[in-house]
Scaffold this motif. Sequence first.
Motif, short mmCIF file in Angstrom:
data_model
loop_
_atom_site.label_atom_id
_atom_site.label_comp_id
_atom_site.label_asym_id
_atom_site.label_seq_id
_atom_site.Cartn_x
_atom_site.Cartn_y
_atom_site.Cartn_z
N GLN A 247 56.53 -28.83 20.00
CA GLN A 247 57.22 -29.61 19.44
C GLN A 247 57.12 -29.14 18.89
O GLN A 247 58.13 -29.84 17.53
N PRO B 163 56.69 -31.00 24.30
CA PRO B 163 55.01 -31.64 23.77
C PRO B 163 53.58 -30.78 24.41
O PRO B 163 54.05 -30.59 25.60
N ASP C 30 61.27 -34.84 18.14
CA ASP C 30 61.07 -36.10 19.14
C ASP C 30 60.47 -35.96 20.65
O ASP C 30 61.15 -35.24 21.07
N GLU C 31 60.69 -37.65 21.24
CA GLU C 31 60.58 -37.45 22.43
C GLU C 31 61.83 -36.19 22.94
O GLU C 31 61.68 -36.33 24.63
N LYS C 32 62.99 -36.58 22.25
CA LYS C 32 64.47 -36.44 23.13
C LYS C 32 64.74 -34.49 22.85
O LYS C 32 65.84 -33.92 22.74
N ARG C 33 63.34 -34.47 22.13
CA ARG C 33 63.97 -32.51 22.06
C ARG C 33 64.96 -32.66 21.04
O ARG C 33 65.18 -31.45 20.10
#
Length: 473
Positions: A352, A318, A374-377
């Motif tokens: 991202q 990110p 997302d935040e978990k790639r």
Amino acid sequence: MGKVTGFLEYDRQEQKYQLAGERVRHFREFTLPLDTNDLRKQAGRCMDCGIPFCHGPTGCPVHNQIPDWNDLVWSDDWEEAARNLHTTNNFPEFTGRICPAPCEEACTLNLENQPVTIKTIEQAIADKAWEMGFVKPEPAEIQTGKRVAVIGSGPAGMAAAQQLARAGHEVHVFERQAKPGGLLRYGIPDFKMEKYHIERRVKQMEAEGVIFHCGVNIGVDRSFASLHNEFDAVLFAGGAEDPRNPNLPGQDLAGVYYAMPYLTQSNQRVNGEDVTDEPILAGGKHVVVIGGGDTASDCVGTAFRQGALSVTQLDIRPKPPEREDKLTVWPYWPTKMRTSSSQAEGAEREFQAATLGVVGKKGRVSGVQCARVDEKRQPIPGSEFILKADLVFIAIGFAGSVKEGLLEQSGVAMDRRGNVVADDRSYRTSNDKVFVAGDMRRGQSLVVWAIREGRQAARSIDTFLMGSSTLPA
């Protein structure tokens, strides 16, 4: 420290760059040095902070005595500043140009986002040392009769070789490329560090007794066993150059390359060496660089100088914050938004962004398929997009050292990350006579860490050969 109230009186002043439109027309260094008076003021900003984190383990891996030489620059004693700097760092003109300066992140004044310009001052001291004739060969007075082979002439190999020669050993450096320097010469573009800096050090080291054998690939052109039998000790300092394979669909299309062959070829071309492989050139092309690190950034700057129409850099991480939370991170290296000089020359940066594959027409790349994560790639369904690409560079790091040849023949123990296993203090491998330093031991890392490990390995080898060592720790 410098001036007692210097940090209150003088603002931080950094080196300026040539304008992007000017510097992309050439491959030369483009920083505009500060004059001597401004350098003195910047050194005078070094405060009496009590505990100087800048040269501790969180700041400078080679433990440069930064407050000491800041004070010497403030006092206009450049010769003593150069002597002090060289006691911990064999090649400060290298690190003064290409080190990311963790020392500045650890500076106490960085709590106010105004650290001392340590990197600029280091480069200035090193450059003045050459300009004023302070750098001279330091050959050993007594020869020990011991012979050491150093495999690899990057920063770790060069630092170790110089230290060992100064201890009186006969040192032979074996380099598979046509000239010494390793990734300093063939990986780092000239616009970051011109190669005459390496040539000067090689001449100094030759005058100290180091013998360079270029164009010799140990494990291919010459067996490891022959070297092992001939020398009293062997140091592996060949780097971690096995590229990490993303196994992308379509990465075998024409126009898709790993970063290092591209950078190596460009450096060979810029420095007048023969390029025997198929030319990789970005002129008139839309370029996509996969990866967000320094190697990727070097590809960006090189592509612009070759005349790329556009350069887009993909980073799966990110977008970081503009500033870090000082109280939770300092004095450690923070995650924050950083823009390299190459990126500032016009690169588009996609954060991202996962690379799903490479698409092409008639066997040649035409685009890179991407998706937001997302935040978990993990790719977000429905977020897919394609970037136009005539040329793609994969720069996502390295998976350790190349195993074929030297490492297979030596039989030294390796860890799961692909690095040579060695004791953290002695740098000795599973073969008592073989030592390892730099990226081959710790994995892909900074030049400053390579110099540190080369120096420490040299001291360990000296102790192994002589029973004790007079080399600095």
